[in-house]
Enzyme design. Structure first.
Site, mmCIF file in Angstrom:
data_model
loop_
_atom_site.group_PDB
_atom_site.id
_atom_site.type_symbol
_atom_site.label_atom_id
_atom_site.label_comp_id
_atom_site.label_asym_id
_atom_site.label_seq_id
_atom_site.Cartn_x
_atom_site.Cartn_y
_atom_site.Cartn_z
ATOM 1 N N ASP A 160 -9.664 6.556 11.015
ATOM 2 C CA ASP A 160 -9.675 6.120 9.621
ATOM 3 C C ASP A 160 -10.393 4.780 9.465
ATOM 4 O O ASP A 160 -9.945 3.904 8.734
ATOM 5 C CB ASP A 160 -8.243 6.024 9.082
ATOM 6 N N LYS B 231 4.626 -5.807 8.911
ATOM 7 C CA LYS B 231 4.326 -4.599 8.148
ATOM 8 C C LYS B 231 5.578 -3.723 8.101
ATOM 9 O O LYS B 231 6.037 -3.241 9.127
ATOM 10 C CB LYS B 231 3.168 -3.845 8.810
ATOM 11 N N GLY C 175 0.838 -1.193 0.000
ATOM 12 C CA GLY C 175 0.000 0.000 0.000
ATOM 13 C C GLY C 175 0.868 1.237 0.000
ATOM 14 O O GLY C 175 2.085 1.159 -0.194
ATOM 15 N N GLY C 176 0.234 2.384 0.238
ATOM 16 C CA GLY C 176 0.948 3.645 0.203
ATOM 17 C C GLY C 176 2.039 3.740 1.251
ATOM 18 O O GLY C 176 3.028 4.447 1.068
ATOM 19 N N VAL D 112 3.223 -5.583 3.408
ATOM 20 C CA VAL D 112 2.990 -6.546 4.486
ATOM 21 C C VAL D 112 3.398 -7.916 3.990
ATOM 22 O O VAL D 112 3.031 -8.329 2.885
ATOM 23 C CB VAL D 112 1.521 -6.536 4.936
#
Length: 307
Positions: free
Chosen positions: A134, A40, A20-21, A25
């Site tokens: 979030d 991660k 992801g950004g 992972v």
């Protein structure tokens, strides 16, 4: 498997679960115990940014303070000159976003089961003074038995602090758009917006950009009429425009949810809801980490959009 530079000592990498950004992972095995874990890694460019590194450390501290079956558990945080990583519980599950993409909507009992699990995870955070900020379908993992866990505290903040405007626009409470202090009521709003999406197959507001979504979240009436009549009181409460009109925290909202669900669907509602979720997840077997297939997006790699 692709070779990377620095790896966390004491773990053997098996394969990448997603990227992801903020980094990637990896499925790994702890050498001393043989326990499968998710590691991660903070992305290299972000690791060179002191602000992002501080946020990554903060996420590890927050996860380390949370003990709940509804939140992914932290095992350890490792930082070295070559990199930074969080080793955490491996959940053999798929994101709620993947379930919604496949099924469109979940049905009321399954939506209630997801909302209850998420609220219990958020409640654990709220008890420690932490606001997630979030919550969204990407940050909920649905396991094979239909239970769910909350992940990704990457932009969490202490209750009452004013960390600026951040979150994912489709789920941000009115006060988040206005940069007001972080509060549990904003997490309740985001969880309810996701509940609405589980029920209807669409996000509460259709805005195509930040400006449109800001106006709709702050001013537009909640489209509760699109949801089944029995659960509309939860949508009205959870997505009230003013935070003081919502439940004070996630724990309070759980009590309201259970009372409504029992009255509307009987004592076995949660069991039926989890069975429905399990059946929906079973349609996507290759997305489970245990499958050995491509598992992109299943474990705490969702990208946060900043308002």
């Amino acid at each position: 498997m692709t070779t990377y530079g620095w790896t966390v000592p004491g773990y053997t990498h098996v394969r990448e679960l997603g990227a992801g950004g903020g980094g990637r992972v990896v499925l790994a095995v702890h050498g001393a115990t043989g326990t499968p874990v998710a590691v991660k890694y903070l992305g290299e460019r972000l690791r060179e940014d002191p602000a992002f590194l501080a946020e990554f450390r903060a996420e590890a501290r927050l996860l380390g303070g949370l003990e709940s079956p509804y939140v992914v558990r932290l095992y350890e945080y490792v930082e070295a000159p070559g990199g930074a990583a969080i080793a955490m519980e491996l959940v053999d599950g798929i994101s709620l976003r993947a379930v919604l993409r496949e099924s469109g909507r979940t049905g009321p009992e399954a939506a209630l089961a997801v909302l209850k699990g998420s609220l219990l995870g958020l409640a654990a955070a709220h008890r420690t003074g932490v606001v997630h900020r979030d919550y969204k379908p990407e940050n909920v993992l649905v396991a094979a038995d239909g239970s769910s866990k909350l992940v990704d505290f990457g932009i969490a903040a202490r209750r009452g602090t004013t960390p600026g405007v951040a979150g994912t626009p489709a789920y941000m409470a009115p006060e988040q758009w206005q940069g007001r202090p972080a509060s549990p009521a904003a997490d309740v709003y985001a969880a309810t917006a996701t509940f609405f999406e589980c029920l209807t197959g669409r996000k509460p507001f259709p805005g195509q950009n930040f400006a449109e979504l800001a106006v709709q979240h702050v001013e537009a009436p909640v489209p509760e009429d699109e949801a089944p009549e029995t659960v509309r009181p939860l949508i009205r409460r959870g997505m009230a425009k003013a935070p003081e009109q919502r439940p004070g925290d996630a724990e309070e909202f759980v009590a309201e949810l259970e009372q409504l669900a029992l009255a509307a669907y009987g004592p076995d509602w949660e069991e039926r809801g989890q069975r429905r979720l399990a059946a929906a997840a079973a349609l996507l077997p290759l997305l489970f980490p245990s499958s050995g297939g491509a598992a992109s997006g299943t474990t705490a790699v969702a990208t946060t959009s900043l308002g």
